[in-house]
Design a protein around this motif. Structure first.
Motif, PDB file in Angstrom:
ATOM      1  N   ILE A 313       0.746  -1.133  -0.015  1.00 57.13           N
ATOM      2  CA  ILE A 313       0.153   0.002  -0.121  1.00 57.13           C
ATOM      3  C   ILE A 313       0.854   1.251   0.127  1.00 57.13           C
ATOM      4  CG2 ILE A 313      -1.665   1.312   1.246  1.00 57.13           C
ATOM      5  CD1 ILE A 313      -2.709  -1.415   2.449  1.00 57.13           C
ATOM      6  N   GLN A 314       0.669   2.103  -0.954  1.00 55.56           N
ATOM      7  CA  GLN A 314       1.310   3.395  -1.050  1.00 55.56           C
ATOM      8  C   GLN A 314       0.538   4.377   0.078  1.00 55.56           C
ATOM      9  OE1 GLN A 314       4.199   5.117  -1.225  1.00 55.56           O
ATOM     10  NE2 GLN A 314       4.140   4.230  -3.605  1.00 55.56           N
ATOM     11  N   CYS A 315      -0.701   4.511  -0.171  1.00 54.52           N
ATOM     12  CA  CYS A 315      -1.194   5.559   0.869  1.00 54.52           C
ATOM     13  C   CYS A 315      -2.751   5.126   1.064  1.00 54.52           C
ATOM     14  CB  CYS A 315      -1.226   6.940   0.491  1.00 54.52           C
ATOM     15  SG  CYS A 315      -1.746   7.254  -1.223  1.00 54.52           S
ATOM     16  N   ILE A 316      -3.436   5.783   2.361  1.00 53.25           N
ATOM     17  CA  ILE A 316      -4.566   5.203   2.719  1.00 53.25           C
ATOM     18  C   ILE A 316      -5.389   6.546   2.767  1.00 53.25           C
ATOM     19  CG2 ILE A 316      -6.129   4.216   4.447  1.00 53.25           C
ATOM     20  CD1 ILE A 316      -3.401   2.511   5.249  1.00 53.25           C
ATOM     21  N   VAL A 317      -6.654   6.705   2.003  1.00 51.04           N
ATOM     22  CA  VAL A 317      -7.578   7.661   2.010  1.00 51.04           C
ATOM     23  C   VAL A 317      -8.624   7.230   3.056  1.00 51.04           C
ATOM     24  CG1 VAL A 317      -9.142   9.217   0.767  1.00 51.04           C
ATOM     25  CG2 VAL A 317      -7.131   8.408  -0.426  1.00 51.04           C
ATOM     26  N   LEU A 322      -6.935   6.768  10.391  1.00 44.60           N
ATOM     27  CA  LEU A 322      -5.375   6.396  10.886  1.00 44.60           C
ATOM     28  C   LEU A 322      -4.814   8.039  10.767  1.00 44.60           C
ATOM     29  CD1 LEU A 322      -4.707   3.413   8.687  1.00 44.60           C
ATOM     30  CD2 LEU A 322      -4.756   3.382  11.082  1.00 44.60           C
ATOM     31  N   PRO A 323      -3.933   8.026  11.682  1.00 40.45           N
ATOM     32  CA  PRO A 323      -3.078   9.451  11.744  1.00 40.45           C
ATOM     33  C   PRO A 323      -2.467   9.725  10.574  1.00 40.45           C
ATOM     34  CG  PRO A 323      -2.716   7.922  13.716  1.00 40.45           C
ATOM     35  CD  PRO A 323      -3.344   7.204  12.766  1.00 40.45           C
ATOM     36  N   GLU A 324      -2.015   8.941   9.796  1.00 41.55           N
ATOM     37  CA  GLU A 324      -1.166   8.821   8.314  1.00 41.55           C
ATOM     38  C   GLU A 324      -2.149   8.897   7.266  1.00 41.55           C
ATOM     39  OE1 GLU A 324      -1.034   4.418   9.425  1.00 41.55           O
ATOM     40  OE2 GLU A 324      -1.054   6.294  10.467  1.00 41.55           O
ATOM     41  N   ALA A 325      -3.502   8.966   7.315  1.00 39.46           N
ATOM     42  CA  ALA A 325      -4.414   8.892   6.233  1.00 39.46           C
ATOM     43  C   ALA A 325      -4.438  10.179   5.703  1.00 39.46           C
ATOM     44  CB  ALA A 325      -5.720   8.522   6.901  1.00 39.46           C
ATOM     45  N   VAL A 326      -4.640  10.055   4.175  1.00 40.81           N
ATOM     46  CA  VAL A 326      -4.700  11.144   3.266  1.00 40.81           C
ATOM     47  C   VAL A 326      -6.240  11.783   3.087  1.00 40.81           C
ATOM     48  CG1 VAL A 326      -4.094  11.914   0.805  1.00 40.81           C
ATOM     49  CG2 VAL A 326      -2.900  10.387   2.121  1.00 40.81           C
ATOM     50  N   ASP A 327      -6.430  12.955   3.237  1.00 41.11           N
ATOM     51  CA  ASP A 327      -7.760  13.395   2.924  1.00 41.11           C
ATOM     52  C   ASP A 327      -8.253  13.005   1.780  1.00 41.11           C
ATOM     53  OD1 ASP A 327      -7.743  14.605   5.354  1.00 41.11           O
ATOM     54  OD2 ASP A 327      -7.022  16.570   4.787  1.00 41.11           O
ATOM     55  N   PHE A 328      -9.553  12.969   1.377  1.00 45.01           N
ATOM     56  CA  PHE A 328     -10.051  12.659   0.171  1.00 45.01           C
ATOM     57  C   PHE A 328      -9.783  13.814  -0.832  1.00 45.01           C
ATOM     58  CE2 PHE A 328     -12.946  10.429   3.321  1.00 45.01           C
ATOM     59  CZ  PHE A 328     -13.139   9.420   2.654  1.00 45.01           C
ATOM     60  N   GLY A 329      -9.216  13.337  -2.121  1.00 47.27           N
ATOM     61  CA  GLY A 329      -9.075  14.170  -3.160  1.00 47.27           C
ATOM     62  C   GLY A 329      -7.630  14.638  -3.254  1.00 47.27           C
ATOM     63  N   GLN A 330      -6.787  14.124  -2.039  1.00 45.38           N
ATOM     64  CA  GLN A 330      -5.379  14.832  -1.896  1.00 45.38           C
ATOM     65  C   GLN A 330      -4.367  13.681  -2.441  1.00 45.38           C
ATOM     66  OE1 GLN A 330      -4.838  18.141  -1.208  1.00 45.38           O
ATOM     67  NE2 GLN A 330      -6.991  18.036  -1.744  1.00 45.38           N
TER      68      GLN A 330
END
Length: 353
Positions: A313-317, A322-330
């Motif tokens: 997994i590269q990133c999680i939206v 999760l603290p490291e999660a990416v915001d929707f659309g980002q």
């Protein structure tokens, strides 16, 4: 060449590419060497689009816009401020770049030079139109970079470290060939979105950007949804309908038709809306025009799964998961400190100094 000289050169490069936007190109008089480079840059953008059928003008300009924002003085200084970069004898770092999306190797390029090292670049034939021209501009701004940057189509020789990006198959070759020197070797990764059913229509619409930008070809594109059981896809399909024009791309439409035919002949259960198919699957790497999904029972089970599969997994939206999660659309607007595979390139480059 001091760190501040290198930063200032990239700031000027950012000012230059900031003239080329999805809203239209606008020549700014204060930009250095514009008379020599502006018109040719417009031509290079067109060439990149014609050279690779997946590189639309909108996507090329989107990539340029993201980099023009990243190369602002405050962002570069904030990124570098957490490191102790000392002026040492430069090493030669070979960088093998992927070609799946426009300027996909630019972060490696920037990092090696900012760290004070020399870079030897092997580009993918799918993305070789823009970077050499940007290098020419950078050298015009800071001529001392000419001794630090080289391109090659041959086998790497005389290097001190390697950064290589490829598939799981090519990674095995990279590990064999480059295993004797310090290296960063990247394999296949994909991104996921964790939904709970309470997302707003605005969040789900923004998720469409994470799915469809670059036709889903980037490792930061969401290729899989993790959803609770009995999740209703109606709101999701309504929210992403704005992206329906993607089917007007012949290459995307061909992939949609082909994959749909394969799925139907195999009697797979599908949800689809005319431009995107949803298929239940445990894999992370979904084909173009397809989004995989998998259900979860509890947050605890989901956390365990994501931890077990973190190397895939590269990133999680997600929203407040999760603290490291990416915001929707980002997902396609990473910070300079959002390193691929979670490996801090600057720390790596400092250690080889």
């Amino acid at each position: 060449m001091l760190l501040n000289d290198r930063i200032n050169a990239f700031i000027e490069l950012g000012n230059f590419i900031n003239q080329f936007k999805t809203t239209g190109n606008k020549k700014v008089r204060s930009v250095l060497y514009n008379d020599d480079f502006f018109d040719e840059m417009s031509h290079r953008i067109t060439s990149a689009v014609h050279y690779n059928g997946w590189f639309t003008e909108e996507n090329v300009l989107f990539s340029l816009n993201e980099w023009s924002d990243a190369l602002k003085k405050e962002r570069l200084n904030q990124w570098i401020s957490s490191y102790s970069l000392k002026e040492t004898s430069p090493k030669t770092v070979g960088v093998i770049m992927a070609g799946n999306i426009p300027l996909v190797g630019f972060h490696d390029f920037l990092s090696v030079l900012i760290a004070g090292h020399k870079i030897m670049i092997k580009q993918s034939s799918d993305d070789n139109q823009l970077l050499p021209f940007l290098v020419a501009y950078l050298i015009k701004v800071e001529p001392r970079f000419e001794k630090y940057i080289s391109f090659t189509n041959e086998k790497f020789e005389h290097f001190d470290a390697i950064i290589a990006t490829g598939s799981d198959n090519t990674a095995r070759y990279f590990e064999y060939y480059f295993g004797s020197v310090p290296n960063i070797i990247r394999k296949n990764r994909n991104s996921v979105a964790v939904l709970n059913g309470n997302e707003s229509s605005e969040q789900l619409n923004a998720l469409g950007q994470d799915i469809f930008r670059y036709y889903g070809l980037g490792c930061r594109n969401v290729s899989k949804l993790l959803i609770p059981k009995a999740y209703n896809f109606d709101n999701f399909f309504k929210a992403i309908y704005d992206y329906n024009t993607i089917i007007n791309s012949a290459k995307y439409a061909n992939n949609y038709d082909y994959n749909k035919a394969v799925y139907l002949m195999s009697n797979y259960k599908l949800f689809e809306n005319g431009f995107l198919m949803l298929k239940e699957d445990q894999s992370y790497s979904s084909p173009i025009a397809t989004l995989f999904y998998e259900t979860y029972d509890s947050k605890t089970d989901l956390e365990k799964k994501l931890e077990a599969d973190q190397e895939k997994i590269q990133c999680i939206v997600a929203n407040d998961f999760l603290p490291e999660a990416v915001d929707f659309g980002q997902t396609q607007s990473p910070k300079l400190s959002d390193y691929a595979d979670g490996i801090d390139i600057i720390e790596f480059l400092i250690k080889i100094s």
